[in-house]
Scaffold this motif. Sequence first.
Motif, PDB file in Angstrom:
ATOM      1  N   ALA A 182       0.832  -1.209   0.000  1.00  0.00           N
ATOM      2  CA  ALA A 182       0.000   0.000   0.000  1.00  0.00           C
ATOM      3  C   ALA A 182       0.867   1.261   0.000  1.00  0.00           C
ATOM      4  CB  ALA A 182      -0.932  -0.004   1.215  1.00  0.00           C
ATOM      5  N   VAL A 183       1.888   1.282   0.843  1.00  0.00           N
ATOM      6  CA  VAL A 183       2.758   2.474   0.915  1.00  0.00           C
ATOM      7  C   VAL A 183       3.419   2.719  -0.436  1.00  0.00           C
ATOM      8  CG1 VAL A 183       4.773   3.515   2.029  1.00  0.00           C
ATOM      9  CG2 VAL A 183       3.213   2.134   3.383  1.00  0.00           C
ATOM     10  N   LYS A 184       3.963   1.654  -1.031  1.00  0.00           N
ATOM     11  CA  LYS A 184       4.668   1.799  -2.315  1.00  0.00           C
ATOM     12  C   LYS A 184       3.711   2.280  -3.399  1.00  0.00           C
ATOM     13  CE  LYS A 184       8.453  -1.449  -1.696  1.00  0.00           C
ATOM     14  NZ  LYS A 184       8.395  -2.686  -0.953  1.00  0.00           N
ATOM     15  N   ALA A 185       2.514   1.685  -3.448  1.00  0.00           N
ATOM     16  CA  ALA A 185       1.551   2.037  -4.499  1.00  0.00           C
ATOM     17  C   ALA A 185       1.116   3.493  -4.353  1.00  0.00           C
ATOM     18  CB  ALA A 185       0.346   1.105  -4.434  1.00  0.00           C
ATOM     19  N   LEU A 186       0.882   3.947  -3.138  1.00  0.00           N
ATOM     20  CA  LEU A 186       0.433   5.325  -2.928  1.00  0.00           C
ATOM     21  C   LEU A 186       1.556   6.316  -3.217  1.00  0.00           C
ATOM     22  CD1 LEU A 186      -1.683   4.681   0.279  1.00  0.00           C
ATOM     23  CD2 LEU A 186      -2.578   5.438  -1.942  1.00  0.00           C
ATOM     24  N   HIS A 187       2.760   5.971  -2.834  1.00  0.00           N
ATOM     25  CA  HIS A 187       3.916   6.840  -3.100  1.00  0.00           C
ATOM     26  C   HIS A 187       4.042   7.041  -4.613  1.00  0.00           C
ATOM     27  CE1 HIS A 187       8.216   8.069  -3.145  1.00  0.00           C
ATOM     28  NE2 HIS A 187       7.898   8.597  -1.971  1.00  0.00           N
ATOM     29  N   ASP A 188       3.821   5.975  -5.333  1.00  0.00           N
ATOM     30  CA  ASP A 188       3.894   6.016  -6.781  1.00  0.00           C
ATOM     31  C   ASP A 188       2.714   6.819  -7.368  1.00  0.00           C
ATOM     32  OD1 ASP A 188       5.115   5.170  -9.182  1.00  0.00           O
ATOM     33  OD2 ASP A 188       3.453   3.744  -9.473  1.00  0.00           O
ATOM     34  N   HIS A 189       1.509   6.508  -6.889  1.00  0.00           N
ATOM     35  CA  HIS A 189       0.309   7.172  -7.406  1.00  0.00           C
ATOM     36  C   HIS A 189       0.386   8.688  -7.259  1.00  0.00           C
ATOM     37  CE1 HIS A 189      -3.904   8.036  -8.267  1.00  0.00           C
ATOM     38  NE2 HIS A 189      -3.900   8.806  -7.170  1.00  0.00           N
ATOM     39  N   PHE A 190       0.850   9.163  -6.117  1.00  0.00           N
ATOM     40  CA  PHE A 190       0.897  10.616  -5.895  1.00  0.00           C
ATOM     41  C   PHE A 190       2.169  11.257  -6.442  1.00  0.00           C
ATOM     42  CE2 PHE A 190      -2.341   9.340  -2.726  1.00  0.00           C
ATOM     43  CZ  PHE A 190      -3.379  10.143  -3.189  1.00  0.00           C
ATOM     44  N   GLY A 191       2.963  10.478  -7.151  1.00  0.00           N
ATOM     45  CA  GLY A 191       4.136  11.025  -7.840  1.00  0.00           C
ATOM     46  C   GLY A 191       5.164  11.637  -6.910  1.00  0.00           C
ATOM     47  N   LEU A 192       5.379  11.033  -5.762  1.00  0.00           N
ATOM     48  CA  LEU A 192       6.312  11.614  -4.774  1.00  0.00           C
ATOM     49  C   LEU A 192       7.775  11.251  -5.083  1.00  0.00           C
ATOM     50  CD1 LEU A 192       4.231  10.989  -1.543  1.00  0.00           C
ATOM     51  CD2 LEU A 192       4.408  13.073  -2.873  1.00  0.00           C
TER      52      LEU A 192
END
Length: 402
Positions: A392-402
Amino acid sequence: MSLVVQKFGGSSVADVEKIKNVARRVVDSKKRIDHVVVVVSALGDTTDELVGLAAQISKLPPEREMDMLLSTGEQVSMALLAMALNELGQDAISMTGQQVEMLTDTGHTKAKIRHVGAERVIQELRKGRVVVVAGFQGVTSEGEITTLGRGGSDTTAVALAAALHADYCEIYTDVDGVFTADPRVVPEAHKLEQVSYTEMLEMAATGARVLQSRSVEYARNYNVPLHVRSSFNVGEGTWVKSEDDIMEKAIVSAVTHDFDEAKVTIVGVPDKPGVAASLFGGLADSNINVDMIIQNVSEQARTDISFTVSQDDIEKVRQVTEEIVSALGAEGSNFDDNIAKISVVGAGMRTHPGIAAGMFKTLAENDINIEMISTSPIKISCVVRRDDGEKAVKALHDHFGL
Ligand code: ADP
Ligand code: ASP
Ligand code: MG
């Protein structure tokens, strides 16, 4: 006159070589800064080891005795660092929480600071000495030793910085600063140059343990600028300061995680006024912090209430909930420590809709089920299965373009 408080965490003083390295850094700082106060944590994993020893003796040790035990860790490191400084020709003196008058309330193991005297610190600084203070510990007005909660040396440092009107407070740790996610979980995470107190507070409260949340609260209240940086290199770290001083405001600044919470469910609670008050009142009286709370729709005048707490408190919570279950005539309770809380934090969320939707969609696309949700104006948190946490952390970090 310049005055800086520098805090070195456990990994920075893990062994003798590292303590000598810290001493060299402090001596170096003293060449540029008139007065230097150093706050140290216990060596390496000492505090965890002490907790482990206590657990072998008692499931629920008296909290006063826990504080007597845990406060010994920081006393070892303060004395060794003061010796190392003297060895390098820098006059230095170590002091306990009591000696620096770190006055706290009586909330053993999570005491709150009431007042910082620091009279002796000032006297010693005037003699040209570096003062090395034991982090994490305080004393009550009755002379009882307390500790400030895990990660509490950060708060010792900020409280001293505020009391001494320091120019700023440096937090030396094992990462280069505050990152867009825990670099141990997301290797692509990058260091933030600056972050506001408000965002940092949400990040700390949702699991970014690089700073204890109370230290950020304290820094915000007293306007102490914080510089989080590495003790292993000289690079610039992350500045934590007032939102007004930050030019660029990101919509999403970071994704955080907390793998150390547990979910407690009280099943079949009578659905009537006063139930939540007595449940959460009982937990508060035992100094237990409750994080997320969910009450289900009631069926036949009974309902389920779920909430999350720190796993550190779980034995205390068990005891309190058992009493409450019988007092309320609830059907029972269950405990689940296989959860992860994942959060997205960003000041720009206040004015940009759609962040929550983006978070839920990303979790759905990754086949991750959401069990609980909570929000603040600048944060969204979801509880998921522990096994899905890292994904979840990896996917969200990726999704929000951080
Ligand atoms: P110290 O012993 O110096 O107090 P901590 O272990 O308490 O250090 O805090 C530093 C750790 O915090 C890092 O090693 C890192 O794994 C973790 N951490 C979690 N989230 C973040 C984040 N967003 N940015 C930086 N570090 C983080
Ligand atoms: N030694 C304490 C702990 O491990 C305090 C700290 O490191 O900040 O929690
Ligand atoms: Mg820490």
